[in-house]
Every structure is written in structure tokens, then in C-alpha cells.
Design a protein around this motif. Structure first.
Motif, PDB file in Angstrom:
ATOM      1  N   SER A 242       0.816  -1.218   0.000  1.00  0.00           N
ATOM      2  CA  SER A 242       0.000   0.000   0.000  1.00  0.00           C
ATOM      3  C   SER A 242       0.848   1.265   0.000  1.00  0.00           C
ATOM      4  CB  SER A 242      -0.934   0.015   1.218  1.00  0.00           C
ATOM      5  OG  SER A 242      -0.193  -0.030   2.431  1.00  0.00           O
ATOM      6  N   PHE A 243       2.042   1.198   0.588  1.00  0.00           N
ATOM      7  CA  PHE A 243       2.904   2.381   0.631  1.00  0.00           C
ATOM      8  C   PHE A 243       3.262   2.855  -0.773  1.00  0.00           C
ATOM      9  CE2 PHE A 243       5.081   1.292   4.968  1.00  0.00           C
ATOM     10  CZ  PHE A 243       3.849   0.991   5.517  1.00  0.00           C
ATOM     11  N   GLU A 244       3.374   1.900  -1.693  1.00  0.00           N
ATOM     12  CA  GLU A 244       3.801   2.211  -3.057  1.00  0.00           C
ATOM     13  C   GLU A 244       2.637   2.457  -4.000  1.00  0.00           C
ATOM     14  OE1 GLU A 244       6.966   2.612  -3.807  1.00  0.00           O
ATOM     15  OE2 GLU A 244       7.610   2.055  -1.784  1.00  0.00           O
ATOM     16  N   THR A 245       1.587   1.686  -3.867  1.00  0.00           N
ATOM     17  CA  THR A 245       0.540   1.703  -4.895  1.00  0.00           C
ATOM     18  C   THR A 245      -0.378   2.913  -4.824  1.00  0.00           C
ATOM     19  OG1 THR A 245      -0.888   0.297  -3.522  1.00  0.00           O
ATOM     20  CG2 THR A 245       0.541  -0.802  -5.113  1.00  0.00           C
TER      21      THR A 245
ATOM     22  N   SER B  58      -3.255   6.055  -9.272  1.00  0.00           N
ATOM     23  CA  SER B  58      -4.077   6.078  -8.063  1.00  0.00           C
ATOM     24  C   SER B  58      -4.429   7.488  -7.608  1.00  0.00           C
ATOM     25  CB  SER B  58      -3.342   5.358  -6.919  1.00  0.00           C
ATOM     26  OG  SER B  58      -3.077   4.016  -7.244  1.00  0.00           O
ATOM     27  N   VAL B  59      -3.574   8.472  -7.923  1.00  0.00           N
ATOM     28  CA  VAL B  59      -3.786   9.820  -7.386  1.00  0.00           C
ATOM     29  C   VAL B  59      -4.384  10.799  -8.397  1.00  0.00           C
ATOM     30  CG1 VAL B  59      -1.904   9.517  -5.729  1.00  0.00           C
ATOM     31  CG2 VAL B  59      -1.426  10.612  -7.926  1.00  0.00           C
TER      32      VAL B  59
ATOM     33  N   TRP C  65      -9.619   7.570 -17.766  1.00  0.00           N
ATOM     34  CA  TRP C  65      -9.100   6.496 -16.898  1.00  0.00           C
ATOM     35  C   TRP C  65     -10.170   5.907 -15.983  1.00  0.00           C
ATOM     36  CZ3 TRP C  65      -3.572   8.099 -14.825  1.00  0.00           C
ATOM     37  CH2 TRP C  65      -2.679   8.104 -15.906  1.00  0.00           C
ATOM     38  N   GLY C  66     -11.314   6.562 -15.879  1.00  0.00           N
ATOM     39  CA  GLY C  66     -12.377   6.031 -15.046  1.00  0.00           C
ATOM     40  C   GLY C  66     -12.239   6.399 -13.582  1.00  0.00           C
ATOM     41  N   ASN C  67     -13.005   5.712 -12.751  1.00  0.00           N
ATOM     42  CA  ASN C  67     -13.102   6.008 -11.319  1.00  0.00           C
ATOM     43  C   ASN C  67     -11.743   5.928 -10.621  1.00  0.00           C
ATOM     44  OD1 ASN C  67     -13.542   4.866  -8.371  1.00  0.00           O
ATOM     45  ND2 ASN C  67     -15.343   6.076  -8.902  1.00  0.00           N
ATOM     46  N   GLN C  68     -11.394   6.993  -9.889  1.00  0.00           N
ATOM     47  CA  GLN C  68     -10.074   7.059  -9.249  1.00  0.00           C
ATOM     48  C   GLN C  68      -9.883   5.979  -8.192  1.00  0.00           C
ATOM     49  OE1 GLN C  68      -9.214  10.843  -7.426  1.00  0.00           O
ATOM     50  NE2 GLN C  68      -7.283  10.143  -6.542  1.00  0.00           N
TER      51      GLN C  68
ATOM     52  N   ARG D 161      -9.318   2.561  -9.664  1.00  0.00           N
ATOM     53  CA  ARG D 161      -7.961   2.444 -10.204  1.00  0.00           C
ATOM     54  C   ARG D 161      -6.970   2.094  -9.102  1.00  0.00           C
ATOM     55  NH1 ARG D 161      -6.775   7.604 -11.609  1.00  0.00           N
ATOM     56  NH2 ARG D 161      -8.792   8.551 -12.060  1.00  0.00           N
ATOM     57  N   GLY D 162      -7.089   2.798  -7.977  1.00  0.00           N
ATOM     58  CA  GLY D 162      -6.182   2.533  -6.861  1.00  0.00           C
ATOM     59  C   GLY D 162      -6.297   1.118  -6.346  1.00  0.00           C
ATOM     60  N   ILE D 163      -7.521   0.638  -6.244  1.00  0.00           N
ATOM     61  CA  ILE D 163      -7.746  -0.739  -5.790  1.00  0.00           C
ATOM     62  C   ILE D 163      -7.113  -1.727  -6.766  1.00  0.00           C
ATOM     63  CG2 ILE D 163      -9.514  -2.497  -5.374  1.00  0.00           C
ATOM     64  CD1 ILE D 163     -11.383  -0.167  -4.528  1.00  0.00           C
TER      65      ILE D 163
END
Length: 311
Positions: A247-250, A256-257, A266-269, A272-274
Motif C-alpha cells: 500500500s505504501f507504493e501503490t 491512483s492519485v 481512466w475512469g473512477n479514481q 484504479r487505486g484498488i
């Protein structure tokens, strides 16, 4: 002639390390999830990250769900334990950063002790962005919580003597050796900590992590090489369980940001992070990680199902 399935046997075995009271990591004598070849050891562990400060940059759904608890680390940790039941909790001391409050080592130790007293799950303590300050933080936290088998993430080349002496020797906790995605550097740091007197059963490794798409193939090949050296070459200095702070990296990469206003295509932020978090975690688990740290509850759910399908 009847087909006889080949079995790959290794002479080496990953050591077993106990996090907290009874969460065992490692113990495998085959490649990850290769149960058809032999003993896969203990099931990979999934931890969830919490902060000691309000997580303004986190997905809104998580922050809204936490409400006031996001400002109270002990309550946040208890909520995560009761609602999501991860295998462990990682307290990340972001508030020790200069731009996030510059908390003192003593203040960090107080927060860590409150969290430890609030939950029954094993703990991992992660520091701030300063390796020099982390040495002082880890010393104070380990002093406040001696002999608890808490893992401290991480000891690096610049502070391993201070962290190893305090965490592993003086106060009987677990030292995580962090290197920069290189087998030789990982091996060297393990040797230095062992020469300092830290016992292998009080050590974990973080050989370096990145998000998918950011040199991730090098992370995976490094993990592969570490595991093959430990198992096939019986390199005892690398027979240490691996923990990866995914999680620290992704959650800091652009996928993700970047907001939906910036890149609507890109769609829902949050989705994407998940996706980045899950993809990264699956990759490192398949390459040899014994534990990963996650942020999003849905990532935890998917990874739990993934592991259960393979063991």
C-alpha cells in the motif's frame, strides 16, 4: 507408459518467524503456492495499514466510513480489527514527518502503545520518511512495547545498527531488513544484522517494492532470485520470511492519485487505486512474499479469496 508427474525438491527451507503471539510466517520448502511439490509453510498474511494522523489523501469512501475514528489511531485500529479481521495491523507513523506534525519519538511511542493496548492483532510499526529519525522512533517504541514480537519496518543500511540493537537485541522485537531491490544488498544487510547479534527468528525482509508498471518486473525477478537462492542453494542468510508494504507504493502513483477531472478516460479514481494495489499484491505473493500490507478493504477481500483458492 503411465505419466509420472515430476516433483521439484529443494534442500533449503524458509525460517519460521512469529509475529505477535501466534501469527507464523514462512516455513515453506517449495516455491510459492507449489503445494504439489511439497510443504508451502504458513498461509501468506494480509495486514491493513492505519496512520497516526488524519488520512486526507485516502479514498473518500474509507475516510467517510471511519468518520471521527480516522483522528484516533487506537479506535481506528480496533475498528479495522473488528470489521475486517486482517491478520495484522500496520501502524504507519506519518505524523513524524516534518510536513505532517513532526511528532517526537516519545509522542510516536505513546500512540503505538495506545494502539497495541486497543487490539489483539499482531502489530507492524512503520516509520516516517527520515531513516535517521526512524532509528530514534523505533528505539522509543520498542522500549515502550518490549518483547511483543512487533515487527519494525524497517532497518536500512544507514540505521541498521541503531534499529537492530534497540528493536532486536535490547527489547526483543522483530527487525525488518529493507534493501533496494537487489539480491546482494538484501543478503548483505541480513548478514550485517546477524553479525550485530540479531537472531534470524527475530528478522523479516523487505527486499524493496514498487507498484505495477514502475519497474515491477525487477521487483518480481529479485524476489524469485532470493527465493531460489534460499531454497535451491540453501543460502541460510536469505531464508528469512518476506513482508512487502504494497500500500505504501501503490497509492502514490499517478494511476491512483490522478483525479477523474484530470484524466476522465481512466475512469473512477478509487477503482484504479484498488486495481493497482491488488495487482501488485498478487504479483509479490506469487513471487515469494509471506506477508503484504494493504490499505483498501476491498483489496483485503480479493487477496483473501485469491490465497484461499491457491492453498
Amino acid at each position: 507408459m503411465a505419466y509420472k508427474k515430476p516433483v521439484q525438491k529443494f534442500t533449503g527451507k524458509i525460517r519460521e518467524v512469529t509475529l505477535g503471539e501466534n501469527l507464523k510466517l514462512g516455513g515453506e520448502s517449495v516455491l510459492p503456492f507449489y503445494s504439489f511439490d511439497g510443504d508451502t509453510g504458513h498461509k501468506p498474511a494480509l495486514g491493513m495499514e492505519i496512520w497516526d494522523v488524519y488520512p486526507e489523501s485516502w479514498p473518500a469512501t474509507i475516510v467517510n466510513e471511519l468518520g471521527d475514528k480516522a483522528r484516533k489511531p487506537a479506535e481506528w485500529a480496533k475498528y479495522v480489527e473488528e470489521k475486517y479481521s486482517p491478520d495484522f495491523i500496520c501502524l504507519r507513523l506519518v505524523g513524524a514527518n516534518q510536513d505532517a506534525g513532526d511528532k517526537s519519538p516519545e509522542e510516536c511511542a505513546l500512540v503505538a502503545k495506545e494502539v497495541a493496548e486497543a487490539v489483539n492483532l499482531p502489530l507492524v510499526i512503520a516509520g516516517c520518511d527520515s531513516n535517521e529519525k526512524n532509528g530514534k522512533i523505533f528505539t522509543k517504541v520498542a522500549e515502550a512495547l518490549p518483547e511483543k514480537n512487533i515487527a519494525f519496518l524497517s532497518a536500512v543500511e544507514g540505521n541498521y545498527k541503531e534499529v537492530g540493537a534497540a528493536v532486536g537485541l535490547a527489547y526483543g522485537n522483530i527487525v525488518v531488513a529493507e534493501s533496494s531491490v537487489d539480491l546482494n544488498l538484501a543478503k548483505q544487510l541480513n548478514i550485517l544484522l546477524m553479525q550485530l547479534g540479531v537472531k534470524p527468528e527475530k528478522m523479516l525482509m523487505n527486499p524493496g517494492c514498487s507498484a505495477v508498471g514502475y519497474g515491477f518486473e525487477y521487483v518480481v525477478t529479485t524476489l524469485d532470485r532470493i527465493r531460489l537462492a534460499a531454497l535451491d542453494q540453501n543460502d541460510t542468510t536469505l531464508q528469512i520470511p518476506i513482508i512487502m508494504p504494497v500500500s505504501f507504493e501503490t497509492w502514490k502513483v499517478k494511476e491512483s492519485v490522478a483525479t477523474e477531472d484530470d484524466v476522465p478516460e481512466w475512469g473512477n479514481q478509487e477503482e484504479r487505486g484498488i486495481a493497482v494495489e491488488i495487482s501488485t499484491a498478487v504479483g509479490v505473493l506469487a513471487a515469494g512474499a509471506n506477508a503484504v500490507i494493504l490499505r483498501h478493504p476491498r483489496s483485503l477481500q480479493v487477496l483473501r479469496e485469491f490465497i484461499n483458492c491457491l492453498i
